[in-house]
Design a protein around this motif. Structure first.
Motif, PDB file in Angstrom:
ATOM      1  N   SER A 269       1.084  -1.176  -0.134  1.00  0.00           N
ATOM      2  CA  SER A 269       0.120   0.137  -0.005  1.00  0.00           C
ATOM      3  C   SER A 269       0.747   1.283  -0.055  1.00  0.00           C
ATOM      4  O   SER A 269       2.054   1.153   0.167  1.00  0.00           O
ATOM      5  CB  SER A 269      -0.968   0.055   1.021  1.00  0.00           C
ATOM      6  N   ASP A 270       0.189   2.450  -0.321  1.00  0.00           N
ATOM      7  CA  ASP A 270       0.990   3.676  -0.170  1.00  0.00           C
ATOM      8  C   ASP A 270      -0.076   4.896   0.006  1.00  0.00           C
ATOM      9  O   ASP A 270      -0.871   5.175  -0.880  1.00  0.00           O
ATOM     10  CB  ASP A 270       1.744   3.874  -1.605  1.00  0.00           C
ATOM     11  N   VAL A 271       0.012   5.126   1.476  1.00  0.00           N
ATOM     12  CA  VAL A 271      -0.934   6.038   1.631  1.00  0.00           C
ATOM     13  C   VAL A 271      -0.456   7.491   2.509  1.00  0.00           C
ATOM     14  O   VAL A 271       0.379   7.217   3.280  1.00  0.00           O
ATOM     15  CB  VAL A 271      -1.929   5.497   2.638  1.00  0.00           C
ATOM     16  N   GLY A 352       0.860  10.611  -9.265  1.00  0.00           N
ATOM     17  CA  GLY A 352       0.735   9.111  -9.058  1.00  0.00           C
ATOM     18  C   GLY A 352       1.767   8.309  -9.650  1.00  0.00           C
ATOM     19  O   GLY A 352       2.790   8.751 -10.581  1.00  0.00           O
ATOM     20  N   HIS A 353       1.720   6.997  -9.108  1.00  0.00           N
ATOM     21  CA  HIS A 353       2.482   5.670  -9.672  1.00  0.00           C
ATOM     22  C   HIS A 353       1.842   4.616  -9.681  1.00  0.00           C
ATOM     23  O   HIS A 353       1.067   4.449  -8.924  1.00  0.00           O
ATOM     24  CB  HIS A 353       4.055   5.852  -8.944  1.00  0.00           C
ATOM     25  N   TRP A 354       2.360   3.624 -10.492  1.00  0.00           N
ATOM     26  CA  TRP A 354       1.804   1.943 -10.304  1.00  0.00           C
ATOM     27  C   TRP A 354       2.248   1.738  -8.997  1.00  0.00           C
ATOM     28  O   TRP A 354       3.369   2.056  -8.452  1.00  0.00           O
ATOM     29  CB  TRP A 354       2.617   1.401 -11.658  1.00  0.00           C
ATOM     30  N   THR A 380      -3.000   2.428  -9.160  1.00  0.00           N
ATOM     31  CA  THR A 380      -2.112   3.444  -9.343  1.00  0.00           C
ATOM     32  C   THR A 380      -2.487   4.310  -7.894  1.00  0.00           C
ATOM     33  O   THR A 380      -3.529   4.178  -7.418  1.00  0.00           O
ATOM     34  CB  THR A 380      -2.264   4.543 -10.436  1.00  0.00           C
ATOM     35  N   THR A 381      -1.413   4.997  -7.528  1.00  0.00           N
ATOM     36  CA  THR A 381      -1.760   5.914  -6.359  1.00  0.00           C
ATOM     37  C   THR A 381      -2.184   7.172  -6.960  1.00  0.00           C
ATOM     38  O   THR A 381      -1.905   7.595  -8.165  1.00  0.00           O
ATOM     39  CB  THR A 381      -0.314   6.268  -5.588  1.00  0.00           C
ATOM     40  N   VAL A 382      -3.020   7.992  -6.154  1.00  0.00           N
ATOM     41  CA  VAL A 382      -3.405   9.451  -6.572  1.00  0.00           C
ATOM     42  C   VAL A 382      -3.185  10.207  -5.237  1.00  0.00           C
ATOM     43  O   VAL A 382      -3.599  10.135  -4.210  1.00  0.00           O
ATOM     44  CB  VAL A 382      -4.947   9.369  -6.651  1.00  0.00           C
ATOM     45  N   GLU A 383      -2.084  11.180  -5.445  1.00  0.00           N
ATOM     46  CA  GLU A 383      -1.628  11.620  -4.369  1.00  0.00           C
ATOM     47  C   GLU A 383      -1.009  13.273  -4.607  1.00  0.00           C
ATOM     48  O   GLU A 383       0.188  13.692  -4.613  1.00  0.00           O
ATOM     49  CB  GLU A 383      -0.439  11.033  -4.035  1.00  0.00           C
ATOM     50  N   PRO A 384      -2.032  13.943  -4.827  1.00  0.00           N
ATOM     51  CA  PRO A 384      -1.812  15.517  -5.024  1.00  0.00           C
ATOM     52  C   PRO A 384      -1.314  16.218  -3.685  1.00  0.00           C
ATOM     53  O   PRO A 384      -1.535  15.470  -2.597  1.00  0.00           O
ATOM     54  CB  PRO A 384      -3.037  16.027  -5.652  1.00  0.00           C
ATOM     55  N   ILE A 405      -2.468  14.201   0.210  1.00  0.00           N
ATOM     56  CA  ILE A 405      -3.634  13.240   0.381  1.00  0.00           C
ATOM     57  C   ILE A 405      -3.253  12.185  -0.671  1.00  0.00           C
ATOM     58  O   ILE A 405      -3.283  12.427  -1.557  1.00  0.00           O
ATOM     59  CB  ILE A 405      -5.073  13.786   0.461  1.00  0.00           C
ATOM     60  N   GLU A 406      -3.154  10.815  -0.010  1.00  0.00           N
ATOM     61  CA  GLU A 406      -2.827   9.647  -1.063  1.00  0.00           C
ATOM     62  C   GLU A 406      -3.547   8.451  -0.890  1.00  0.00           C
ATOM     63  O   GLU A 406      -3.477   7.993   0.254  1.00  0.00           O
ATOM     64  CB  GLU A 406      -1.285   9.551  -0.932  1.00  0.00           C
ATOM     65  N   ASP A 407      -4.008   8.188  -1.852  1.00  0.00           N
ATOM     66  CA  ASP A 407      -4.846   6.666  -1.847  1.00  0.00           C
ATOM     67  C   ASP A 407      -4.551   5.831  -2.813  1.00  0.00           C
ATOM     68  O   ASP A 407      -3.728   6.403  -4.019  1.00  0.00           O
ATOM     69  CB  ASP A 407      -6.393   6.865  -1.904  1.00  0.00           C
TER      70      ASP A 407
END
Ligand SMILES: [Mn+2]
Length: 434
Positions: A269-271, A352-354, A380-384, A405-407
């Motif tokens: 995960s990456d949060v 983002g990244h895979w 993918t992550t979404v992390e602005p 904020i990253e999901d």
């Protein structure tokens, strides 16, 4: 079942190997190697971390192993443990256990590889392997390949071409199976629990390192580890993108940026979440948070089949720019700001990244120079984020605020599936945990 519980079901492994074999050139061979053990210092090693490609196709935890895959066959070479090694390091899979774990019938002792190598390489149309990753294998494989060519009068030849194994395996790894998505949901749930425990434990006077310890205890409780060095950054340290010292004391009025997540059996995960040290965000923190949250929500919503990483990034940037203009931190027209990229003072990374078997997962982002279109099964992550420098021209209350904020989001035919959607993200939810 003996001393080892397989981490990946045989059907899953077999389906991965089959897909890989179908992508291989006729008459070709793929060789994958276990990762070398990394030294921490002197004669002490890091915890062993398996090579992701080797693990993806074998599910094997062995430290010394080779996978030889042809379009028709699969063979694994392993170094079985000795009684002495087992005294120091515990059980090592033997030949039979290697089959039990991997589902590969043809398992041979390590020494056989040297004997088999010539026949493995001879007359192959192509050899796929991770070149320049293990210098000793480069020497061995390229040396033999070239000797086989020099002996051409005998009728044999070396591999016609040498291709990077990434071409085969990384492309497969981009598309997650239902089984993998379910495992990613589990690591996301562990990550959610860890973040919530930390938010509850945060108050003025606590050190970042203590919060890192809370994360670690939740990860380990679930048999997971940290997916990457955790970032626990209070106050202006949130603007240091790769802050991992995590050693400062947290003060009332600061907010914390925490980029931390669990990995279990090489599923990551990456949060990132941000929360106040005291009971409430300051007005300025809240303002920046709301801009980033709006940007993140719209970027998640844009993570659909047919979109691209670039499109999602542009969506995130456009919301951030509107927000920064509305509070006067960026001046000029939107077009000017986008054209001059002046927003990069506050948002300098990609959106983002895979993610998968590596936290920054493998797979191409561009195909023939064009951004790759999202397809179902990609994750993918979404992390602005926004990082406000402590400069004189910035109003005092905004200086040093860093919010990201990253999901982790799965592209599905029914739209984006946010794996971390049960984690608090609204300001009221986060303040409600305090
Ligand atoms: Mn990330």
């Amino acid at each position: 079942m003996g001393r080892f519980l397989p981490e990946i079901p045989h059907e899953e492994l077999q389906s991965r190997r089959k897909k890989c074999q179908q992508r291989m050139e006729d008459g070709s061979l793929l060789l994958l190697f276990t990762g070398p053990r990394q030294i921490l210092s002197n004669d002490v090693h890091h915890r062993f971390r398996q090579d992701s490609d080797f693990y993806y196709l074998t599910g094997l935890p062995v430290e010394e192993g080779i996978l030889a895959l042809s379009p028709e066959s699969a063979t694994v070479y392993i170094k079985p443990g000795s009684p002495e090694k087992e005294t120091w390091e515990g059980p090592q899979p033997d030949i039979i256990e290697t089959t039990e774990i991997s589902g590969i019938e043809d398992v041979r002792p390590w020494e056989k590889f040297d004997e088999d190598l010539e026949s493995l390489l001879k007359n192959r149309s192509a050899l796929y392997y991770p070149y320049s990753f293990h210098p000793e294998w480069d020497q061995k494989l390229l040396g033999l390949a070239s000797r086989l060519h020099l002996r051409g009068r005998g009728g044999d030849a070396g591999p016609g071409s040498i291709l990077h194994s990434a071409e085969l395996v990384h492309e497969l790894r981009m598309f997650k199976s239902d089984w993998e998505i379910a495992r990613m949901q589990e690591t996301a749930a562990i990550t959610t629990e860890a973040h919530m425990r930390v938010i509850e434990a945060t108050r003025p006077g606590v050190f970042e390192s203590e919060l890192e310890g809370v994360l670690f205890s939740v990860f380990r409780k679930h048999g997971a580890n940290e997916a990457y060095p955790s970032i626990v950054a209070g106050g202006p340290r949130a603007c240091i993108l790769h802050y991992i010292k995590n050693d400062a004391e947290l003060k009332e009025g600061q907010s914390v940026l925490m980029d931390a997540a669990a990995a279990r059996n090489y599923i990551h995960s990456d949060v990132t979440r941000c929360f106040p040290v005291g009971k409430r965000f300051t007005q300025e923190q809240r303002t920046i948070y709301e801009i980033v949250l709006k940007s993140q929500k719209e970027a998640v919503a844009a993570t659909v089949v047919g979109a691209t990483m670039d499109l999602v990034h542009e969506k995130a940037v456009s919301v951030l720019v509107e927000g920064l203009r509305s509070i006067g931190l960026l001046k000029g027209t939107t077009e000017q700001i986008l054209e001059e990229k002046s927003y990069r003072r506050f948002y300098m990374h990609r959106t983002g990244h895979w993610i998968g078997h590596d936290v920054h997962d493998v797979g191409r982002y561009y195909i023939e120079g064009k951004p790759r279109h999202y397809e179902p099964g990609m994750v993918t992550t979404v992390e602005p984020g926004l990082y406000i420098p402590q400069d004189d021209d910035i109003p005092a209350g905004f200086r040093g605020i860093g919010i990201r904020i990253e999901d982790d989001v799965v592209v599905t035919k029914d739209g984006p599936l946010n794996l971390t959607q049960s984690m608090p993200v609204e300001i009221e939810q986060i303040e409600g945990l305090k």
